[in-house]
Write a protein that holds these residues in place. Sequence first.
Motif, PDB file in Angstrom:
ATOM      1  N   HIS A   1      -5.027  -1.208   1.158  1.00 21.19           N
ATOM      2  CA  HIS A   1      -4.100  -1.268   2.284  1.00 21.19           C
ATOM      3  C   HIS A   1      -4.293  -2.606   2.989  1.00 21.19           C
ATOM      4  CE1 HIS A   1      -2.243  -0.486   6.172  1.00 21.19           C
ATOM      5  NE2 HIS A   1      -1.745   0.641   5.699  1.00 21.19           N
TER       6      HIS A   1
ATOM      7  N   GLU B   1       0.425  -1.477   0.072  1.00 22.28           N
ATOM      8  CA  GLU B   1       0.151  -0.046   0.220  1.00 22.28           C
ATOM      9  C   GLU B   1       0.014   0.530  -1.185  1.00 22.28           C
ATOM     10  OE1 GLU B   1       1.871   2.818   3.450  1.00 22.28           O
ATOM     11  OE2 GLU B   1       3.202   2.929   1.714  1.00 22.28           O
TER      12      GLU B   1
ATOM     13  N   THR C   1       3.213  -3.336   7.152  1.00 20.88           N
ATOM     14  CA  THR C   1       2.489  -3.144   5.896  1.00 20.88           C
ATOM     15  C   THR C   1       2.829  -4.249   4.903  1.00 20.88           C
ATOM     16  OG1 THR C   1       2.431  -0.752   6.192  1.00 20.88           O
ATOM     17  CG2 THR C   1       2.128  -1.578   3.951  1.00 20.88           C
TER      18      THR C   1
END
Length: 326
Positions: free
Chosen positions: A56, A71, A68
């Motif tokens: 992550h 991921e 993000t």
Amino acid sequence: MSMGISRRVAIGAGAAVASLAVARPASAAAPATGPDAIRHCYERQKTKAGGHWHSHVAAVDATGALQTVIEDDIDFVISGASVQKLFVAMTVLDKVDRGELSLGQKLDLPGSIILGGSGIYHLHGVWGDDITIANFLTAMLLVSDNTAVRMCGRVVPALEINQILAAKGFTYTRVEPVANPNRFFLGVTTPRETHDLLWRLANKTLLSPASCDFLLRITRWINGYHDGIRRNMSSAERSRIAIKYGADGDRRHEVGIMFGADGAPALTFAFFAGGLSDVNNYGATQPAVQAHSVLGRMLFDSIATATVPAATARQTVTPFHAVDGG
């Protein structure tokens, strides 16, 4: 982005690219460290290193919100190895914040509690010191001392550690109790929960601001781990990264926070990998650790000049200056 280009072809093409550089609009050049480039680098390094990765990465945008970047199987439950020491330290500091312990409180360091592996206490050869909680927390976080884990267990038993983890909102992250209530195996976590700890630590909501600063001051110090994310960096660059490394058998993990030029948290990363080869190599040439070093350079370059005016918390460390005794 092209792949598989040989060095000879790249050098030959370089002159042609240079001759066009003046005429090429700046807007036409793709950013070398943007999210797509980071994801491409991650996939390439992951494939090269082998094993099974669970990762992550998130970066802060101009508003201070996390976006993000990577991921990859972030809810996978994995043995955290020494990354778990961050969680253990948090539980000790939680009791400090509640007034049940103090950083200056002393415990004896008997020979019967000494563990080998990573760390410094087993190197002493003689024991019997009285050391503060601040002392063994520093050893546990800076050089990943294994004996320090047992010292933590003397002030926060295993079951209480898991209770605090649950109270802090961690569902899967746990230590593994054993018959002795003051000892435990380091247990499991997930990339998502590790990222949650890192982001709350960076924003000083995980614990009191003073306790968060204590953790960050140690994990950002340049005497810590350098083989992976921080390998190809100056001392000033290294000091802008809070780091924790974990390795055991076929697992190599590295997690941390990168801070922008203004001291605001700018990026978090949590790289977990298992099923790796070269399991007895705990040095810089281990394939996953080499991958971390490439990723670290790219991630830092992406935030090197970043500032986050909207940030609610900042953290700086004292610049390193060599001292010649006296």
